[in-house]
Write a protein that holds these residues in place. Sequence first.
Motif, PDB file in Angstrom:
ATOM      1  N   LEU A  88      44.674 -10.389 -33.115  1.00 45.78           N
ATOM      2  CA  LEU A  88      43.894  -9.582 -32.188  1.00 45.78           C
ATOM      3  C   LEU A  88      43.371 -10.532 -31.113  1.00 45.78           C
ATOM      4  O   LEU A  88      42.697 -11.509 -31.424  1.00 45.78           O
ATOM      5  CB  LEU A  88      42.744  -8.920 -32.956  1.00 45.78           C
ATOM      6  CG  LEU A  88      41.743  -8.105 -32.181  1.00 45.78           C
ATOM      7  CD1 LEU A  88      42.393  -6.890 -31.536  1.00 45.78           C
ATOM      8  CD2 LEU A  88      40.623  -7.645 -33.095  1.00 45.78           C
ATOM      9  N   VAL A  89      43.747 -10.270 -29.877  1.00 44.95           N
ATOM     10  CA  VAL A  89      43.322 -11.145 -28.780  1.00 44.95           C
ATOM     11  C   VAL A  89      42.354 -10.377 -27.882  1.00 44.95           C
ATOM     12  O   VAL A  89      42.691  -9.304 -27.382  1.00 44.95           O
ATOM     13  CB  VAL A  89      44.529 -11.657 -27.952  1.00 44.95           C
ATOM     14  CG1 VAL A  89      44.079 -12.665 -26.905  1.00 44.95           C
ATOM     15  CG2 VAL A  89      45.591 -12.281 -28.853  1.00 44.95           C
ATOM     16  N   ILE A  90      41.190 -10.942 -27.692  1.00 41.68           N
ATOM     17  CA  ILE A  90      40.203 -10.297 -26.825  1.00 41.68           C
ATOM     18  C   ILE A  90      39.703 -11.284 -25.758  1.00 41.68           C
ATOM     19  O   ILE A  90      39.788 -12.488 -25.939  1.00 41.68           O
ATOM     20  CB  ILE A  90      38.993  -9.720 -27.621  1.00 41.68           C
ATOM     21  CG1 ILE A  90      38.211 -10.827 -28.350  1.00 41.68           C
ATOM     22  CG2 ILE A  90      39.440  -8.663 -28.613  1.00 41.68           C
ATOM     23  CD1 ILE A  90      36.868 -10.366 -28.885  1.00 41.68           C
ATOM     24  N   SER A  91      39.222 -10.747 -24.654  1.00 45.93           N
ATOM     25  CA  SER A  91      38.577 -11.582 -23.629  1.00 45.93           C
ATOM     26  C   SER A  91      37.105 -11.240 -23.604  1.00 45.93           C
ATOM     27  O   SER A  91      36.740 -10.072 -23.594  1.00 45.93           O
ATOM     28  CB  SER A  91      39.083 -11.267 -22.231  1.00 45.93           C
ATOM     29  OG  SER A  91      40.432 -11.189 -22.176  1.00 45.93           O
ATOM     30  N   VAL A  92      36.321 -12.272 -23.537  1.00 44.56           N
ATOM     31  CA  VAL A  92      34.878 -12.092 -23.483  1.00 44.56           C
ATOM     32  C   VAL A  92      34.348 -12.844 -22.267  1.00 44.56           C
ATOM     33  O   VAL A  92      34.670 -14.009 -22.070  1.00 44.56           O
ATOM     34  CB  VAL A  92      34.216 -12.610 -24.783  1.00 44.56           C
ATOM     35  CG1 VAL A  92      32.706 -12.553 -24.691  1.00 44.56           C
ATOM     36  CG2 VAL A  92      34.688 -11.814 -25.997  1.00 44.56           C
TER      37      VAL A  92
END
Length: 117
Positions: free
Chosen positions: A29-33
Amino acid sequence: MHEYSIVASLIDLCEKEAKKHHAKAIKRLVISVGRLSGIEIHFLEQCFDTFKENTICHDATLIVELCEVVLLCSKCHEKSVVSENHFICPKCHSEDVAMVGGQELHVNSIEIIEEER
Ligand SMILES: [Zn+2]
């Protein structure tokens, strides 16, 4: 405690995605914060590892990409990445800027493991 609810909704999203694609598990799971989103990344990762047990994400790796702060100047209309928390346009030094990046939380990709047939 904001991070707990973020993790809960991320896992929820993964469950839905998995169901849609008949996946047996989530791999990555790749997320940007955004840097100024107020989210504690270490804490978020920790929460994810705690919560993922007994969910579709039990073997999933969470990858967090940090997004820089981007300002849009209303005077010269330039978009600039700023490394410090100085909300001044680096091009024309106007203070009339709007933050257009750096506060977001996006899901970039969800990698699934497909069901064996
Ligand atoms: Zn400017």
